[in-house]
Design a protein around this motif. Structure first.
Motif, mmCIF file in Angstrom:
data_model
loop_
_atom_site.group_PDB
_atom_site.id
_atom_site.type_symbol
_atom_site.label_atom_id
_atom_site.label_comp_id
_atom_site.label_asym_id
_atom_site.label_seq_id
_atom_site.Cartn_x
_atom_site.Cartn_y
_atom_site.Cartn_z
ATOM 1 N N GLU A 980 9.040 -48.279 38.970
ATOM 2 C CA GLU A 980 9.382 -48.118 37.569
ATOM 3 C C GLU A 980 8.164 -47.655 36.791
ATOM 4 O O GLU A 980 7.051 -48.147 36.983
ATOM 5 C CB GLU A 980 9.936 -49.423 37.004
ATOM 6 N N VAL A 981 8.389 -46.715 35.890
ATOM 7 C CA VAL A 981 7.324 -46.151 35.078
ATOM 8 C C VAL A 981 7.483 -46.669 33.663
ATOM 9 O O VAL A 981 8.579 -46.612 33.087
ATOM 10 C CB VAL A 981 7.378 -44.607 35.106
ATOM 11 N N ALA A 982 6.416 -47.167 33.101
ATOM 12 C CA ALA A 982 6.426 -47.663 31.730
ATOM 13 C C ALA A 982 5.645 -46.705 30.849
ATOM 14 O O ALA A 982 4.782 -45.951 31.305
ATOM 15 C CB ALA A 982 5.829 -49.062 31.655
ATOM 16 N N ALA A 983 5.957 -46.736 29.575
ATOM 17 C CA ALA A 983 5.251 -45.884 28.624
ATOM 18 C C ALA A 983 3.806 -46.338 28.528
ATOM 19 O O ALA A 983 3.501 -47.527 28.435
ATOM 20 C CB ALA A 983 5.929 -45.934 27.267
ATOM 21 N N GLY A 984 2.906 -45.370 28.562
ATOM 22 C CA GLY A 984 1.490 -45.696 28.480
ATOM 23 C C GLY A 984 0.659 -44.462 28.654
ATOM 24 O O GLY A 984 1.084 -43.346 28.269
ATOM 25 N N GLU A 985 -0.513 -44.614 29.251
ATOM 26 C CA GLU A 985 -1.428 -43.504 29.416
ATOM 27 C C GLU A 985 -0.838 -42.484 30.386
ATOM 28 O O GLU A 985 -0.501 -42.802 31.523
ATOM 29 C CB GLU A 985 -2.774 -44.004 29.940
ATOM 30 N N GLY A 986 -0.662 -41.244 29.929
ATOM 31 C CA GLY A 986 -0.127 -40.180 30.753
ATOM 32 C C GLY A 986 1.392 -40.074 30.708
ATOM 33 O O GLY A 986 1.942 -39.093 31.192
ATOM 34 N N TYR A 987 2.095 -41.078 30.151
ATOM 35 C CA TYR A 987 3.559 -41.056 30.078
ATOM 36 C C TYR A 987 4.017 -41.396 28.662
ATOM 37 O O TYR A 987 3.470 -42.327 28.057
ATOM 38 C CB TYR A 987 4.180 -42.055 31.064
ATOM 39 N N LYS A 988 5.008 -40.632 28.189
ATOM 40 C CA LYS A 988 5.637 -40.919 26.907
ATOM 41 C C LYS A 988 7.152 -41.021 27.144
ATOM 42 O O LYS A 988 7.764 -40.090 27.646
ATOM 43 C CB LYS A 988 5.345 -39.821 25.876
ATOM 44 N N ILE A 989 7.751 -42.179 26.778
ATOM 45 C CA ILE A 989 9.180 -42.429 26.989
ATOM 46 C C ILE A 989 9.821 -42.730 25.646
ATOM 47 O O ILE A 989 9.304 -43.559 24.880
ATOM 48 C CB ILE A 989 9.400 -43.595 27.971
ATOM 49 N N SER A 990 10.969 -42.085 25.362
ATOM 50 C CA SER A 990 11.652 -42.286 24.086
ATOM 51 C C SER A 990 13.115 -41.884 24.246
ATOM 52 O O SER A 990 13.519 -41.337 25.272
ATOM 53 C CB SER A 990 11.004 -41.458 22.968
ATOM 54 N N HIS A 991 13.928 -42.183 23.195
ATOM 55 C CA HIS A 991 15.341 -41.769 23.177
ATOM 56 C C HIS A 991 15.757 -41.507 21.736
ATOM 57 O O HIS A 991 15.108 -41.984 20.789
ATOM 58 C CB HIS A 991 16.236 -42.833 23.825
ATOM 59 N N ASP A 992 16.851 -40.776 21.584
ATOM 60 C CA ASP A 992 17.418 -40.442 20.279
ATOM 61 C C ASP A 992 18.915 -40.749 20.333
ATOM 62 O O ASP A 992 19.666 -40.113 21.075
ATOM 63 C CB ASP A 992 17.187 -38.968 19.953
ATOM 64 N N VAL A 993 19.359 -41.737 19.542
ATOM 65 C CA VAL A 993 20.775 -42.130 19.551
ATOM 66 C C VAL A 993 21.653 -41.003 19.013
ATOM 67 O O VAL A 993 22.773 -40.779 19.490
ATOM 68 C CB VAL A 993 20.962 -43.426 18.737
ATOM 69 N N GLY A 994 21.173 -40.272 18.027
ATOM 70 C CA GLY A 994 21.978 -39.212 17.420
ATOM 71 C C GLY A 994 22.341 -38.121 18.398
ATOM 72 O O GLY A 994 23.495 -37.674 18.443
ATOM 73 N N THR A 995 21.374 -37.676 19.186
ATOM 74 C CA THR A 995 21.628 -36.602 20.143
ATOM 75 C C THR A 995 21.990 -37.126 21.520
ATOM 76 O O THR A 995 22.484 -36.374 22.352
ATOM 77 C CB THR A 995 20.399 -35.693 20.258
ATOM 78 N N GLY A 996 21.737 -38.409 21.796
ATOM 79 C CA GLY A 996 22.038 -38.976 23.106
ATOM 80 C C GLY A 996 21.027 -38.593 24.168
ATOM 81 O O GLY A 996 21.334 -38.674 25.359
ATOM 82 N N ILE A 997 19.813 -38.222 23.776
ATOM 83 C CA ILE A 997 18.796 -37.763 24.724
ATOM 84 C C ILE A 997 17.837 -38.902 25.035
ATOM 85 O O ILE A 997 17.329 -39.594 24.135
ATOM 86 C CB ILE A 997 18.027 -36.552 24.165
ATOM 87 N N ILE A 998 17.574 -39.098 26.316
ATOM 88 C CA ILE A 998 16.546 -40.029 26.816
ATOM 89 C C ILE A 998 15.545 -39.189 27.577
ATOM 90 O O ILE A 998 15.937 -38.404 28.460
ATOM 91 C CB ILE A 998 17.173 -41.113 27.717
ATOM 92 N N GLN A 999 14.233 -39.331 27.269
ATOM 93 C CA GLN A 999 13.237 -38.431 27.841
ATOM 94 C C GLN A 999 11.963 -39.173 28.218
ATOM 95 O O GLN A 999 11.647 -40.220 27.648
ATOM 96 C CB GLN A 999 12.904 -37.309 26.869
ATOM 97 N N MET A 1000 11.261 -38.581 29.214
ATOM 98 C CA MET A 1000 9.941 -39.049 29.632
ATOM 99 C C MET A 1000 9.061 -37.828 29.821
ATOM 100 O O MET A 1000 9.449 -36.879 30.520
ATOM 101 C CB MET A 1000 10.040 -39.829 30.950
#
Length: 1471
Positions: A980-1000
């Motif tokens: 499992e990858v967590a948000a931190g150095e070298g990784y950015k994880i987020s989501h947008d409820v409006g568009t339904g997009i989950i990204q890393m």
């Protein structure tokens, strides 16, 4: 209306049934008519021959000159004449057909008139023939009920007319002996005996005896009079009970007291008591000592008390017929006789008990009776004031002299203002789980209006009443459901208004819930009256009639028919609608009052009597059906009656349904038939037919029959169809199948439709294996077979129709023995789309996940239904699908869809103008919908896009997934290589409820990032996951893209190309190499290179504009190469390269060809001395374009004979030394890779002739120009010389043959002498030398060089001045040149004049040299050829040099190297 044409077979049959006299007379009339027609035809033939002879004798017609036509006009005239001729032929055929029909009609009328006159004469003859009496219609036996009338009728014939007498049991019937009992009638030969109010004693055998002078005839019938059930069958007096013979004495009975008019209240009791006294005349009786005992014995043995009940409704209107009803002891009626009195007690009064009661005492010597009325009040109060009584419910006020009434008040009053209790509660349609309960409303009218009724039920033996309906019902009937099989029930009803609820009605008789079949089995074969008819339905028909239908009696034992009664709503009086039993279950009641509201009831009748009344129909107002008038009430007539099979004793016919159903579904058809030789129609079916195919039995083989059909719906029976064509009843023995039938259309569109039909009834000698379908346009008989191979199914989709065109179709069945008869031609159908037509939509329900097909109809009617079919077979109650409809939309839902549900589904909306559609359910579509259905039924997080990656501009890699919808409580995680990858150095994880997009986002994407990426999503109960594998080549591609984007990011930090080099072509065919730059500044430099050689433009590129372009005009093969653009400053340098070769070069050439081809002019004819040239002007031309020249579809290759070339603005093809072989059509094709631009020229006929003549003229002119006499040079224009010097004028001349040279001074020929010497050496050098010039030698000198092809005239001005004088300035004249010419006899003069010169040139004296001219068929607007002067390369903006205008028409623009001289023509004559 035109009379019907009598066919040949009918004429034959008519003649066969006539007498010998009629037959011979008819033959004579027909022979006369044939002779007249033959003579008329011979006269006509003779006249036609005479006219033809006269026409042939006329002189031939000569077409005048002004009427002569060209070939094109002749073709057009012939085409129009052919079309008009066809039209005239059609009109002539129609006129011929009309003549034949009219002739047949006239013959038919004549034969009919002759037949009528013959029949009249036959009747007159028959009247003179004596004949004994004979009964045509004999008497018919009757069984009737007591107190009902009976009618006996018979029809008798004889000559002279017989006398009929009536007998009863052998005794003559005399109406005078029993006034009002018998009535004898004799109308129109029909004799009748009417017996009113039959008694049992009227049971006997009746006979009618007809007598004349030639004999006697007798007809007999038996009348049986029966009494109602409950009376002794042995009683001879009907209602009088059996009296013993113990006391033969005479009894006299007297009523001592009488019961009076009584008033009661619902729920109370009403006792009545009647004492009487009787006196026996027997000597053994002693009234004084044994009166009481005798009275008891008399009551028990001699007297019988019977109470009769009369209905209240009949009493109130004073016009009713009273029907006795015998009272018996029961819970509701208590009777006691004894002690010299009779007592009647009604313990529980109800409105049903209101009426007239009678006590009647019978003895052998007479009767004694008394009657009184019983009033029963519901919620109202009867007001008694002294001797007056007011009845509010009846609105009656009566005054009694001696009040003969009593008042019973032992019941508690009901709620004030509440309605009275309903009456006559009965149960109908008893089934195993429900009973239909019906009742009559209360009689009271002064209370508030009734708003409804409550129905209660109670099991037999129980006192517990259960309410059946939760809310009041507004009609007087209610289906009580939820009953138990085999249980017995009572029912009662309560009325409701605004004041409250009434008392309960009297409970109904006990009914037991049983299955109707079981109930009928239990009843067995017990004889009796039939059961009451079922539900009665009344529908609107016309403004004065109503159509009534009902369900037949379930226990119809030898039923004779039905009686229909009606009454006006608000009235209690029923009136009969028919006076004899009606055998069908439908009846039209006529003579009703328009706008009035009626209810109807029905009774069945058989030999045992009348059934109980049916429940009343719903009230209906007498108005036209559907508010549209009579024509829309019932269906229109069926049509298209056809014979489908025949076996010699029966015929199977079919027909088409009515075009208009009349507002309700057609539910029955009735067929009539008749012998084609008769006028009497006979009913075929008494029971309604639901199908449109029926077999008529019991026919006579070899006889012609006609048929007609009527359609019926809820509004009634419509008009009959037109009689069919006569059809012969004969056994079909042919091996081919019979005709298909019932052709219908579905899914009619602008260019297609679906034709459906039914299989033949007669299959032939083998099974039907397929069908052929033929089509023709409306009005045409030229049928075209649509399918080359037979189709096994009974439908065909027809395509390729013309929109708006009407077509007709027919179908032929095929078996192993051949092709059968064609079906009847269908009705014309127009290929057009109904406005707003929609197709079937397949989808999945978003909530339930059901797979469905739905159609939204563009139009529906109130009676429309949606009929779904699979592969054009109607879907009935199929467990695999469920059909629902709401408004205009119908939906077919699959219960458990699988491969068995694949196929073509269609739906038809009935009672519309052909609204229908179809949809083919394929396996792929079904699988797609099943996947969606599974996703809906098993909730998952739906994804728009699975896990994917994207390389960003800095080399970052973004992994993303998009869901259709996300909630704010969504949970997710990214897993890379099982970690499992967590948000931190070298990784950015987020989501947008409006568009339904989950990204890393991975900021540093390196080789260590190779592996498997997975995202897991949980959103409420739904969950999903998506994976992406980045290994091997896929990962290498992503890594290279990431590294490239990092480099690009670095590159874009300085000046760079935002768009690399690409080419465009302008409208003037200039090729531009263009690029776009970004992040530049003023110091940024830009350079162009070709093959490493820098290209310097006159105008340096402006990098601040954001775009730079290198123009390449007149693009050709020499412009191929590698072009490079270099951009740089102190921040860095960027380079863009484009290789113009191969495909890029071909693309540029194609782009140029596209513009040039679009601008190309028509081919222009240009004649030259070498041959004939075809030219095409365009915006730009180069030999690299794909240009093809063709002659008669053959490609032309460049050769000495056919030269192909062009300039920058023109392409040409020259035919050198043309001959007749070069005649024909020439084509130039310019291809741009996508489209071919074609220009043509027809070099034949007049065009070729004129061009060839012009070519010969130019060729001759060129030869003359080449060989004429000319001055090549050496002579000045002006000579200034000092006196006493020598002047030498020398020049070189040429010409073939050698020209003649002549010198002139002041237009006078110079003669050679010592002072002036003229020489011409070698035919080439001409000179004139003047020795010791003097002022007299000044003047204008000229030389004329000429041969047979022409010459040249040159002038020189000579000025002589003296020594010491100022040299004079010369005055130059205008140079003049002799016009070259050829011998007029050798070369014809040009047809188009040469361009005018500024100085007119007179014609030469000997010969004339014409200038070359251009012969062209193109208009004057053809662009003149432009100068081929090349434009400087790479955009050097040098102006073009215009071509100077030729002032001399000298061919080839030939010019002397010396300055222009003054030339003058013609040569002056010699002296």
């Amino acid at each position: 209306m035109a009379p019907k044409v009598i066919p040949w077979y009918k004429r034959k049959c008519v003649c066969q049934v006539q007498t010998d006299y009629a037959f011979q007379h008819s033959k004579r009339v027909l022979r006369q008519q044939r002779a007249e027609r033959k003579s008329n035809s011979n006269v006509c033939v003779c006249q036609e021959k005479a006219q033809a002879t006269e026409a042939m004798a006329e002189p031939a017609y000569i077409i005048p000159a002004f009427r002569q036509r060209s070939s094109e006009e002749t073709e057009e005239y012939q085409r129009v004449a052919t079309k008009v001729g066809k039209g005239l032929a059609v009109i002539q055929e129609e006129l011929h057909r009309m003549r034949i029909v009219t002739k047949a009609q006239v013959e038919s009328l004549e034969i009919q008139r002759e037949a009528r006159s013959m029949r009249k004469r036959r009747v007159d003859l028959l009247d003179d023939i004596p004949k004994m009496p004979d009964f045509l219609v004999a008497l018919r036996p009757h069984t009737v009920w007591e107190k009902t009338p009976v009618k006996l009728f018979c029809t008798v014939e004889g000559n002279p007319r017989p006398i009929v007498k009536w007998y009863k049991g052998g005794v003559p019937v005399d109406p005078l002996n029993a006034p009002g009992k018998y009535k004898i009638e004799n109308k129109y030969g029909v004799h009748g005996l009417i017996i009113s109010r039959c008694m049992v004693s009227d049971t006997a055998e009746y006979s009618a005896v007809a007598t004349n002078q030639h004999g006697t005839a007798t007809s007999k019938a038996t009348i049986i009079v029966k009494r109602p059930q409950g009376f002794s069958e042995s009683s001879h007096l009907g209602l009088v009970p059996h009296l013993t013979d113990i006391h033969p004495s005479k009894l006299e009975v007297s009523l001592l007291d009488r019961f009076r008019v009584s008033f009661g209240v619902e729920g109370a009791s009403s006792p009545w008591c009647v004492p009487w006294w009787w006196c026996p005349t027997s000597p053994t009786s002693h009234p004084s000592s044994s009166g009481t005992e005798t009275v008891r014995r008399g009551c028990s043995d001699l007297c019988f008390v019977i109470f009769f009940f009369f209905f209240l409704t009949l009493l109130l209107f004073f016009s009713a017929i009273f029907v006795d009803k015998l009272l018996k002891n029961s819970k509701l009626v208590e009777m006691a006789v004894g002690g010299g009195s009779a007592r009647l007690t009604l313990p529980h009064l109800a409105k049903d008990d209101e009426g007239l009661y009678t006590i009647r005492i019978f003895t052998k010597d007479g009767t004694a009776e008394h009657s009184a009325y019983l009033f029963v009040s519901g919620t109202e109060t009867i007001v008694i004031i002294g001797k007056s009584v007011f009845f509010p419910s009846l609105n009656i006020f009566k005054i009694f002299k001696n009040p003969p009434f009593s008042w019973s008040t032992d019941a508690a009053p009901s709620v004030a203002g509440a309605p009275g209790a309903p009456m006559s509660v009965k149960a109908y349609d008893v089934n195993q789980d429900y009973v239909l309960v019906a009742w009559k409303p209360p009689n009271t009218v002064n209370e508030a209006p009734i708003t409804g009724y409550f129905v209660d039920r109670c099991e037999a033996g129980s006192d517990t009443w259960v309410q059946c309906n939760d809310s009041p019902v507004k009609v007087c009937k209610y289906p009580a459901h939820g009953l138990s099989v085999g249980h017995s029930y009572h029912f009662r009803v309560r009325a409701v208004n605004s004041a409250g609820i009434s008392r309960a009605s009297r409970k109904s008789d006990k009914v037991t819930t049983l299955d109707p079949a079981e109930s009928e089995r239990l009843q067995g074969t017990e004889e009796g009256v039939p059961s009451a008819p079922g539900q009665v339905v009344a529908t609107r028909n016309t403004k004065s009639s109503v159509f009534v239908q009902w369900q037949a009696s379930k226990h119809a034992k030898n039923i004779m028919g039905y009686y229909i009664d009606a009454r006006v709503v608000g009235s209690k009086e029923w009136f009969p609608c028919n006076h004899k039993p009606f055998r069908h279950t439908r009846f039209v009641v006529h003579g009703l009052v328009p706008g009035e509201t009626y209810v109807f009831r029905v009774q069945a009748v058989n030999v045992y009597g009348l059934s109980e009344e049916s429940q009343e129909s719903s009230p209906i107002a007498v108005e036209p059906a559907l508010g549209g008038g009579v024509e829309f009430a019932t269906p229109t007539a069926p049509y298209g009656i056809s014979l489908l099979s025949s076996d010699g004793s029966s015929m199977t016919v079919g027909w088409k349904s009515p075009k208009h159903c009349g507002g309700s579904k057609v539910n029955a058809y009735y067929i009539d038939h008749r012998n084609a030789d008769t006028l009497v129609w006979k009913e075929v079916n008494l029971a309604p037919i639901t199908e449109r195919v029926y077999t008529v039995q019991n026919l006579t083989e070899g006889t012609f029959y006609e048929f007609k059909v009527q359609a019926a719906n809820m509004a009634g029976v419509g008009l009959p169809s037109d009689p069919s064509a006569p059809m012969k009843c004969e056994k079909w023995t042919f091996d081919e199948p019979g005709p298909a039938h019932d052709l219908t259309f579905s899914e009619v569109r602008a260019n297609s439709l679906v034709l459906l039909w039914k299989a033949p009834v007669y299959a032939g000698a083998s099974v039907v294996s397929g069908y052929f379908v033929d089509m023709a346009k409306k009005g045409s008989s030229d049928f075209v077979t649509l399918n080359q191979e037979t189709v096994s199914h009974r439908y065909l989709q027809v395509t390729g129709l013309e929109e708006g065109q009407s077509y007709v179709f027919r179908v032929r069945a095929v078996n192993d023995n051949g092709v059968g008869k064609p079906s009847l031609v269908s009705e014309p159908v127009c290929a057009r789309v109904l406005p707003g037509t929609k197709e079937i939509m397949a989808g999945v329900d978003e909530e339930t996940g059901d797979v469905f097909l739905s159609l939204e109809a563009c139009e529906v009617a109130e009676t429309s239904t949606f009929e779904w079919s699979k592969n054009y077979k109607l879907i009935g109650d199929c467990p695999r699908v469920q059909v629902t409809a709401k408004g205009r939309t119908s939906k077919l839902t699959f219960t458990n869809p699988d491969k068995d549900d694949l196929g073509r589904y269609s739906v038809v909306v009935t009672d519309t103008d052909g609204v229908s559609a179809s949809h083919t359910l394929t396996e792929d579509a079904l699988n797609t919908m099943l996947e969606l259905s599974h996703a809906i039924r098993h909730p998952i997080v739906p994804l728009k896009h699975g896990l994917n990656y994207e390389v960003l501009e800095k080399g970052h890699v973004r992994f993303w997934v998009q869901a259709v919808k996300l909630s704010s409580s969504v949970n997710y995680r990214f897993i890379v290589n099982d970690k499992e990858v967590a948000a931190g150095e070298g990784y950015k994880i987020s989501h947008d409820v409006g568009t339904g997009i989950i990204q890393m986002t991975v900021e540093q994407f390196t080789r260590a990032n190779e592996g498997t990426y997975t995202v897991q999503i949980n959103d409420g109960k739904a969950k999903t996951q998506s994976s992406l594998v980045l290994v091997g080549d896929v990962f290498k591609v992503a890594l290279r893209e990431a590294e490239f984007q990092r480099k690009e990011h670095i590159r874009k930090q300085g000046p760079h190309f935002s768009e690399y080099l690409y080419f465009t072509v302008t409208e003037d065919c200039t090729v531009l190499l263009t690029c776009k730059v970004a992040n530049v500044k003023k110091e940024t430099t830009f350079h162009w290179y070709k093959e490493e050689d820098e290209i310097v433009l006159e105008t340096p590129p402006n990098v601040l504009s954001g775009a730079c372009a290198l123009p390449v005009p007149l693009f050709s093969r020499k412009d191929q190469g590698v072009y490079k653009a270099v951009l740089g400053d102190d921040r860095g340098k960027d380079t863009s390269v484009i290789d113009i070769s191969g495909k890029v070069f071909d693309d540029i050439i194609n782009a140029l060809a596209q513009i040039a081809g679009a601008s190309a002019s028509d081919l222009v004819l240009q004649c030259t001395p070498e041959g004939i040239r075809l030219q095409c002007y365009m915006s730009y031309y180069t030999e690299e374009m794909k240009t093809v020249w063709k002659h008669k579809e053959s490609k032309i290759a460049s050769s000495e004979k056919m030269r192909i070339g062009g300039t920058a603005e023109m392409a040409w093809m020259q035919i050198c030394d043309p001959t007749d072989k070069e005649k024909g059509n020439y084509t130039m094709e310019i291809s741009d890779g996508v489209k071919t631009h074609i220009r043509t020229f027809d070099l034949s006929g007049q065009a070729y002739t004129e061009a060839y003549e012009e070519y010969l003229r130019l060729k001759a002119a060129a030869f003359a120009e080449k060989n004429r006499g000319r001055v090549l040079g050496g002579l000045p224009d002006v000579v200034t010389i000092m006196e006493h010097k020598s002047l030498s004028l020398t020049c070189t001349v040429c010409g073939e043959p050698t020209p003649e040279v002549t010198w002139f001074k002041n237009e006078q020929e110079v003669i050679s002498n010592e002072h002036t010497r003229v020489t011409f050496d070698g035919g080439k050098f001409a000179s004139m030398v003047i020795n010791q010039v003097t002022p007299e030698d000044s003047g204008k000198y000229s030389i004329n060089v000429r041969n047979k092809y022409g010459g040249e005239f040159v002038e020189i001005t000579v000025s002589v001045y003296k020594h010491g004088e100022k040299i004079p300035e010369p005055k130059l004249g205008q140079p003049k040149m002799a016009t070259p010419c050829v011998t007029p006899a050798a070369t014809p003069a040009p047809k188009s004049p040469a361009p005018p010169s500024k100085t007119p040139t007179p014609a030469p004296s000997k010969s004339q040299t014409p200038a070359p001219s251009t012969k062209t068929p193109t208009p004057a607007s053809t662009p003149a050829p432009k100068s081929p002067t090349p434009t400087p390369r790479f955009g050097a903006q040098a102006p073009k040099s215009p071509t100077p205008t030729q002032k001399s028409p000298t061919p080839g623009g030939m010019k002397s190297p010396t300055p222009s001289r003054f030339m003058k023509s013609p040569t002056p004559p010699r002296k």
